[in-house]
Design a protein around this motif. Structure first.
Motif, PDB file in Angstrom:
ATOM      1  N   ALA A 291       8.447  11.388  45.919  1.00  0.00           N
ATOM      2  CA  ALA A 291       9.081  11.132  47.215  1.00  0.00           C
ATOM      3  C   ALA A 291       9.929   9.851  47.149  1.00  0.00           C
ATOM      4  O   ALA A 291      11.054   9.815  47.663  1.00  0.00           O
ATOM      5  N   ARG A 292       9.415   8.812  46.481  1.00  0.00           N
ATOM      6  CA  ARG A 292      10.189   7.569  46.326  1.00  0.00           C
ATOM      7  C   ARG A 292      11.426   7.805  45.468  1.00  0.00           C
ATOM      8  O   ARG A 292      12.496   7.274  45.750  1.00  0.00           O
ATOM      9  N   LEU A 293      11.260   8.605  44.394  1.00  0.00           N
ATOM     10  CA  LEU A 293      12.401   8.921  43.541  1.00  0.00           C
ATOM     11  C   LEU A 293      13.487   9.625  44.344  1.00  0.00           C
ATOM     12  O   LEU A 293      14.670   9.309  44.212  1.00  0.00           O
ATOM     13  N   LYS A 294      13.101  10.578  45.187  1.00  0.00           N
ATOM     14  CA  LYS A 294      14.091  11.311  45.987  1.00  0.00           C
ATOM     15  C   LYS A 294      14.844  10.382  46.934  1.00  0.00           C
ATOM     16  O   LYS A 294      16.018  10.582  47.192  1.00  0.00           O
ATOM     17  N   LYS A 295      14.183   9.344  47.437  1.00  0.00           N
ATOM     18  CA  LYS A 295      14.859   8.386  48.319  1.00  0.00           C
ATOM     19  C   LYS A 295      15.820   7.504  47.523  1.00  0.00           C
ATOM     20  O   LYS A 295      16.886   7.151  48.004  1.00  0.00           O
ATOM     21  N   ARG A 296      15.427   7.169  46.297  1.00  0.00           N
ATOM     22  CA  ARG A 296      16.237   6.268  45.475  1.00  0.00           C
ATOM     23  C   ARG A 296      17.398   6.994  44.799  1.00  0.00           C
ATOM     24  O   ARG A 296      18.502   6.466  44.698  1.00  0.00           O
TER      25      ARG A 296
ATOM     26  N   ARG B 122       1.909  24.041  44.359  1.00  0.00           N
ATOM     27  CA  ARG B 122       2.051  25.491  44.499  1.00  0.00           C
ATOM     28  C   ARG B 122       0.735  26.175  44.854  1.00  0.00           C
ATOM     29  O   ARG B 122       0.732  27.225  45.477  1.00  0.00           O
ATOM     30  N   SER B 123      -0.390  25.579  44.480  1.00  0.00           N
ATOM     31  CA  SER B 123      -1.680  26.195  44.767  1.00  0.00           C
ATOM     32  C   SER B 123      -2.171  25.860  46.168  1.00  0.00           C
ATOM     33  O   SER B 123      -3.270  26.241  46.552  1.00  0.00           O
ATOM     34  N   GLY B 124      -1.365  25.128  46.929  1.00  0.00           N
ATOM     35  CA  GLY B 124      -1.745  24.807  48.301  1.00  0.00           C
ATOM     36  C   GLY B 124      -2.361  23.433  48.458  1.00  0.00           C
ATOM     37  O   GLY B 124      -2.888  23.112  49.513  1.00  0.00           O
ATOM     38  N   GLY B 125      -2.288  22.607  47.428  1.00  0.00           N
ATOM     39  CA  GLY B 125      -2.872  21.280  47.508  1.00  0.00           C
ATOM     40  C   GLY B 125      -1.965  20.249  48.135  1.00  0.00           C
ATOM     41  O   GLY B 125      -2.340  19.111  48.291  1.00  0.00           O
ATOM     42  N   GLY B 126      -0.752  20.644  48.488  1.00  0.00           N
ATOM     43  CA  GLY B 126       0.208  19.680  49.014  1.00  0.00           C
ATOM     44  C   GLY B 126      -0.212  19.109  50.351  1.00  0.00           C
ATOM     45  O   GLY B 126      -0.796  19.781  51.181  1.00  0.00           O
ATOM     46  N   VAL B 127       0.061  17.843  50.530  1.00  0.00           N
ATOM     47  CA  VAL B 127      -0.164  17.181  51.805  1.00  0.00           C
ATOM     48  C   VAL B 127       1.177  16.683  52.293  1.00  0.00           C
ATOM     49  O   VAL B 127       2.117  16.579  51.515  1.00  0.00           O
ATOM     50  N   ASP B 128       1.274  16.369  53.542  1.00  0.00           N
ATOM     51  CA  ASP B 128       2.548  15.930  54.088  1.00  0.00           C
ATOM     52  C   ASP B 128       2.715  14.434  53.896  1.00  0.00           C
ATOM     53  O   ASP B 128       2.287  13.636  54.712  1.00  0.00           O
ATOM     54  N   LEU B 129       3.336  14.057  52.775  1.00  0.00           N
ATOM     55  CA  LEU B 129       3.631  12.651  52.504  1.00  0.00           C
ATOM     56  C   LEU B 129       5.106  12.373  52.700  1.00  0.00           C
ATOM     57  O   LEU B 129       5.645  11.432  52.172  1.00  0.00           O
ATOM     58  N   GLY B 130       5.772  13.262  53.427  1.00  0.00           N
ATOM     59  CA  GLY B 130       7.179  13.062  53.687  1.00  0.00           C
ATOM     60  C   GLY B 130       8.074  13.973  52.885  1.00  0.00           C
ATOM     61  O   GLY B 130       9.236  14.092  53.176  1.00  0.00           O
ATOM     62  N   CYS B 131       7.542  14.613  51.863  1.00  0.00           N
ATOM     63  CA  CYS B 131       8.379  15.486  51.038  1.00  0.00           C
ATOM     64  C   CYS B 131       7.744  16.826  50.744  1.00  0.00           C
ATOM     65  O   CYS B 131       8.413  17.824  50.708  1.00  0.00           O
TER      66      CYS B 131
ATOM     67  N   GLN C 226      18.685  10.909  44.904  1.00  0.00           N
ATOM     68  CA  GLN C 226      18.485  12.267  45.414  1.00  0.00           C
ATOM     69  C   GLN C 226      18.713  13.331  44.353  1.00  0.00           C
ATOM     70  O   GLN C 226      17.978  14.323  44.297  1.00  0.00           O
ATOM     71  N   VAL C 227      19.706  13.153  43.505  1.00  0.00           N
ATOM     72  CA  VAL C 227      20.000  14.153  42.472  1.00  0.00           C
ATOM     73  C   VAL C 227      18.835  14.245  41.486  1.00  0.00           C
ATOM     74  O   VAL C 227      18.353  15.338  41.173  1.00  0.00           O
ATOM     75  N   MET C 228      18.365  13.105  40.993  1.00  0.00           N
ATOM     76  CA  MET C 228      17.252  13.114  40.044  1.00  0.00           C
ATOM     77  C   MET C 228      15.987  13.662  40.708  1.00  0.00           C
ATOM     78  O   MET C 228      15.223  14.403  40.081  1.00  0.00           O
ATOM     79  N   GLY C 229      15.781  13.330  41.970  1.00  0.00           N
ATOM     80  CA  GLY C 229      14.634  13.862  42.701  1.00  0.00           C
ATOM     81  C   GLY C 229      14.684  15.376  42.784  1.00  0.00           C
ATOM     82  O   GLY C 229      13.672  16.061  42.582  1.00  0.00           O
ATOM     83  N   ARG C 230      15.869  15.921  43.064  1.00  0.00           N
ATOM     84  CA  ARG C 230      16.016  17.386  43.118  1.00  0.00           C
ATOM     85  C   ARG C 230      15.772  18.014  41.752  1.00  0.00           C
ATOM     86  O   ARG C 230      15.184  19.091  41.650  1.00  0.00           O
ATOM     87  N   ILE C 231      16.218  17.350  40.699  1.00  0.00           N
ATOM     88  CA  ILE C 231      16.009  17.874  39.348  1.00  0.00           C
ATOM     89  C   ILE C 231      14.519  17.921  39.022  1.00  0.00           C
ATOM     90  O   ILE C 231      14.018  18.922  38.498  1.00  0.00           O
TER      91      ILE C 231
ATOM     92  N   ALA D 258      -0.717  10.704  44.167  1.00  0.00           N
ATOM     93  CA  ALA D 258       0.022   9.565  43.602  1.00  0.00           C
ATOM     94  C   ALA D 258       1.355  10.045  43.021  1.00  0.00           C
ATOM     95  O   ALA D 258       2.390   9.401  43.231  1.00  0.00           O
ATOM     96  N   VAL D 259       1.341  11.171  42.313  1.00  0.00           N
ATOM     97  CA  VAL D 259       2.583  11.728  41.779  1.00  0.00           C
ATOM     98  C   VAL D 259       3.491  12.153  42.924  1.00  0.00           C
ATOM     99  O   VAL D 259       4.705  11.914  42.903  1.00  0.00           O
TER     100      VAL D 259
END
Length: 82
Positions: A55-60, A17-26, A62-67, A49-50
């Motif tokens: 991102a791996r959780l969302k692929k495995r 949220r502070s703008g530290g995100g990088v594009d790792l696919g998610c 999707q519902v838990m990733g969204r949660i 790393a988190v």
């Protein structure tokens, strides 16, 4: 172990949220921070790393990733998500 995971996810959410995100696919999004409450701090390496793990959780699972995203990135309570 659980509290460490929660702390890492909370710090990751603040990092994105502070703008530290990088594009790792998610999470290449930039969101404004609208709070004056002190936030947990984590290094870019830890947050990335988190980010990869979520991102791996969302692929495995999707519902838990969204949660996880709603709870830690969107700061929604689990009661509201349910």
């Amino acid at each position: 172990m659980l509290s460490d995971t929660q702390q890492r996810l909370t710090a990751w959410g603040h990092w994105v949220r502070s703008g530290g995100g990088v594009d790792l696919g998610c999470y290449g999004v930039k969101l404004a921070v609208g709070s004056s409450v002190p936030m947990p701090v984590c290094s870019d390496d830890d947050a990335e790393a988190v980010d990869r793990a979520v991102a791996r959780l969302k692929k495995r699972d999707q519902v838990m990733g969204r949660i996880v995203v709603m709870a830690y990135l969107g700061q929604m309570s689990l009661a509201r998500i349910a």
